[in-house]
Design a protein around this motif. Structure first.
Motif, PDB file in Angstrom:
ATOM      1  N   HIS A 112       0.819  -1.209   0.000  1.00  0.00           N
ATOM      2  CA  HIS A 112       0.000   0.000   0.000  1.00  0.00           C
ATOM      3  C   HIS A 112       0.856   1.263   0.000  1.00  0.00           C
ATOM      4  O   HIS A 112       2.041   1.227   0.328  1.00  0.00           O
ATOM      5  CB  HIS A 112      -0.926   0.012   1.222  1.00  0.00           C
ATOM      6  N   ASN A 161      -5.215  -1.079   3.711  1.00  0.00           N
ATOM      7  CA  ASN A 161      -6.022   0.073   3.340  1.00  0.00           C
ATOM      8  C   ASN A 161      -7.345   0.025   4.096  1.00  0.00           C
ATOM      9  O   ASN A 161      -8.012  -1.005   4.145  1.00  0.00           O
ATOM     10  CB  ASN A 161      -6.293   0.055   1.838  1.00  0.00           C
ATOM     11  N   THR A 166      -3.919   4.198   4.937  1.00  0.00           N
ATOM     12  CA  THR A 166      -3.078   3.042   5.202  1.00  0.00           C
ATOM     13  C   THR A 166      -2.824   2.940   6.698  1.00  0.00           C
ATOM     14  O   THR A 166      -2.413   3.917   7.329  1.00  0.00           O
ATOM     15  CB  THR A 166      -1.735   3.156   4.463  1.00  0.00           C
ATOM     16  N   ASN A 172      -3.266  -7.105   6.495  1.00  0.00           N
ATOM     17  CA  ASN A 172      -3.415  -6.904   5.051  1.00  0.00           C
ATOM     18  C   ASN A 172      -4.461  -7.906   4.569  1.00  0.00           C
ATOM     19  O   ASN A 172      -4.260  -9.112   4.656  1.00  0.00           O
ATOM     20  CB  ASN A 172      -2.085  -7.130   4.341  1.00  0.00           C
TER      21      ASN A 172
END
Length: 557
Positions: A112, A161, A166, A172
């Motif tokens: 990200h 995200n 972020t 993740n």
């Protein structure tokens, strides 16, 4: 004399500002957790925290096993398709033709963007060299013997995200780090160094990095994740050990690689799980989703495992760890100090019905608290009426278990059963010297629920898309759902259910084969966590209104 005494006092205070935590099995965790794990003074804590966050972004282990040369690989990807070597790699790996830049590769791996300069709180990070990098977070360069190689850091799996922001330390949702190794394993053994050098204009030092990576890959064994969003790193560690000589340090040998030891479980069964959030670590004294790591610094342990899965020389790694104890402390400080995002950062506080949330608090205490801990809310403080609506919703104290429990509530067993294969890590000298003990468990840790609103999908294997499904009896839960990025808070998140929108609410763009999650597959089951919790004697004890109120409360944690 007075000035000298003051300076001496200041130096002494700084020198003794931290103390080594107790990493032995079963050490009690105090109420509120151990957010300042080394007991730093205020000044050193902030400085150490910032350094640790940078290590999380840019991998600090300079002796890392896998370090492909950066510039030649970048040129290979970004130059025109007339490059014969690129065409040959394309013939081996479908999908490379879709990458026009090295950044495209990083995006595909799930990395990200760095937070913007104006972000604050959990959404801000200190930048390497105090400048926001142009690349993606989790990618880094390491110089070795006159050449730069690239690698990936903790942030590759432990940042995500969240509606355009972020968050470092968050799961993740779509990590693809395993795919990098799988693709490299497919191509590198066939890569002739002389041809590579000729077609990429690699220097001798860069070509040497390629040769070294080819050699290290021999001691790396891989498994394809069973679904997008799950990770096979732990299986990679155990299977990679099976490709090494058992000399107490498990270093690579050609003989071991040619005849790797068989694994009765992992060779045939999945043991996938999603990466964990960091902000829960402070409340625990045993680690991983099943609590199978009983002792030892979990960050130190993770670096060892990470490097076994990258083919590192463990003698070199042990020396690096001994020489860089300050880096371990910095990174450990950052992980333990991690904080969760709050729902009111994205939605108005009024979207939570305070009366319903309070009713949900009582349901939680009666139904969930015995396993998941107690959460003192600001709305119960004497001064609650003078607080803003957002402040009233916040948690002021978390009281989790002093000793992290493991409970079998009937959830998918494949992940915890796979940990039996990792018990061989106890035999490594580097584990013995550092008090690292692994023991497979008969259940999973009922985690602290801090930030649970942002942690969808749920369970260790992502089998539950939202909290409504979690509170539905297992036999009535949907067998499939589609996943997607949290880009739009109005369409990509079901606020009333706390998680993925499913059924008719599913965004059309998500309906791809890659984003399909099928709970009927091994290791992906959505069973359990119902009977004995909100089902008694086969009957549900919570009404639809009870469930709604409970979800309203959970979203404030």
């Amino acid at each position: 004399m007075t000035k000298f005494f003051f300076l001496l006092t200041l130096i002494s205070a700084t020198a003794f500002a931290q103390s080594e935590p107790d990493w032995t099995a079963g050490v009690p965790v105090p109420p509120g957790g151990r957010s300042n794990i080394y007991s730093w003074n205020d000044f050193d804590f902030q400085a150490t925290l910032n350094k640790g966050k940078i290590h999380a972004q840019v991998y600090p282990v300079t002796v890392t096993g896998m370090l492909p040369p950066y510039e030649p690989v970048r040129r290979l990807i970004e130059e025109k398709n007339s490059n014969p070597l690129r065409k040959w790699i394309q013939s081996l790996m479908k999908g490379l033709s879709g990458f026009r830049s090295f950044e495209d590769v990083l995006k595909n791996l799930g990395l990200h963007k760095y937070p913007l300069e104006n972000e604050r709180g959990v959404y801000a990070v200190p930048y390497p060299n105090e400048i926001r990098p142009d690349t993606l977070m989790g990618f880094g360069l390491i110089e070795r013997n006159g050449a730069e190689g690239f690698t990936f850091s903790c942030a590759a799996c432990h940042s995500s995200n969240l509606f355009g922001k972020t968050v470092l330390g968050m799961t993740n949702r779509f990590p693809r780090a395993n795919e990098f190794f799988i693709k490299a394993k497919k191509v590198m053994p066939l890569m002739d160094p002389h041809i590579f050098q000729a077609y990429t204009r690699a220097t001798d030092a860069e070509t040497a990095l390629l040769v070294e990576s080819k050699e290290r890959l021999k001691s790396v064994a891989l498994k394809q994740p069973i679904a997008l969003g799950l990770d096979t790193s732990l299986a990679q560690v155990s299977l990679s050990l099976n490709r090494r000589a058992k000399d107490g340090y498990a270093n690579y040998s050609d003989k071991a690689a040619r005849s790797p030891r068989a694994d009765a479980y992992l060779d045939n069964k999945p043991a996938d799980s999603k990466p964990a959030v960091w902000w829960n670590v402070k409340y625990k004294n045993r680690w991983l989703s099943d609590g199978s790591v009983l002792s030892g610094n979990p960050i130190f342990t993770n670096l060892i495992w990470n490097e076994i899965g990258r083919g590192a020389d463990l003698h070199e790694l042990e020396q690096w760890l001994a020489d860089n104890d300050h880096i371990i402390k910095e990174l450990t400080t950052a992980v333990f100090a991690s904080e969760a995002p709050h729902i009111t950062d994205f939605y108005p506080a009024e979207k939570i019905d305070l009366g319903r949330a309070k009713a949900g608090e009582q349901i939680f205490k009666n139904t969930c608290a015995k396993c998941h801990g107690h959460y003192e809310k600001a709305w119960n403080l004497p001064q609650a009426l003078v607080l803003s609506a957002a402040e009233r919703l916040k948690t002021v104290e978390v009281r989790y278990k002093e000793k992290t429990p493991v409970v079998n509530v009937g959830t998918d067993p494949f992940r915890r059963q796979g940990m039996k294969s990792l018990e061989q890590l106890n035999d490594l000298e580097i584990s013995k010297k550092n008090g690292i003990v692994i023991k497979a468990q008969e259940g999973y840790v009922p985690p602290p629920l801090v930030g649970i609103w942002a942690r969808w999908p749920y369970m260790h294997n992502n089998s539950i898309p939202n909290l409504c499904v979690l509170l539905t009896p297992a036999k009535k839960r949907p067998s499939i759902y589609y996943s997607g990025e949290a880009l739009n808070k109005d369409t990509d998140y079901d606020f009333s259910c706390g998680g993925y929108p499913i059924g008719d609410k599913t965004p059309k763009a998500w309906k791809t084969r890659e984003h399909l999650y099928d709970t009927r597959n091994p290791g992906m089951g959505n069973m359990g966590h119902d009977e004995g919790i909100f089902i008694k004697d086969g009957k549900e004890i919570l009404s639809a209104e009870d469930k709604y109120n409970l979800i309203q409360f959970l979203q404030t944690l």
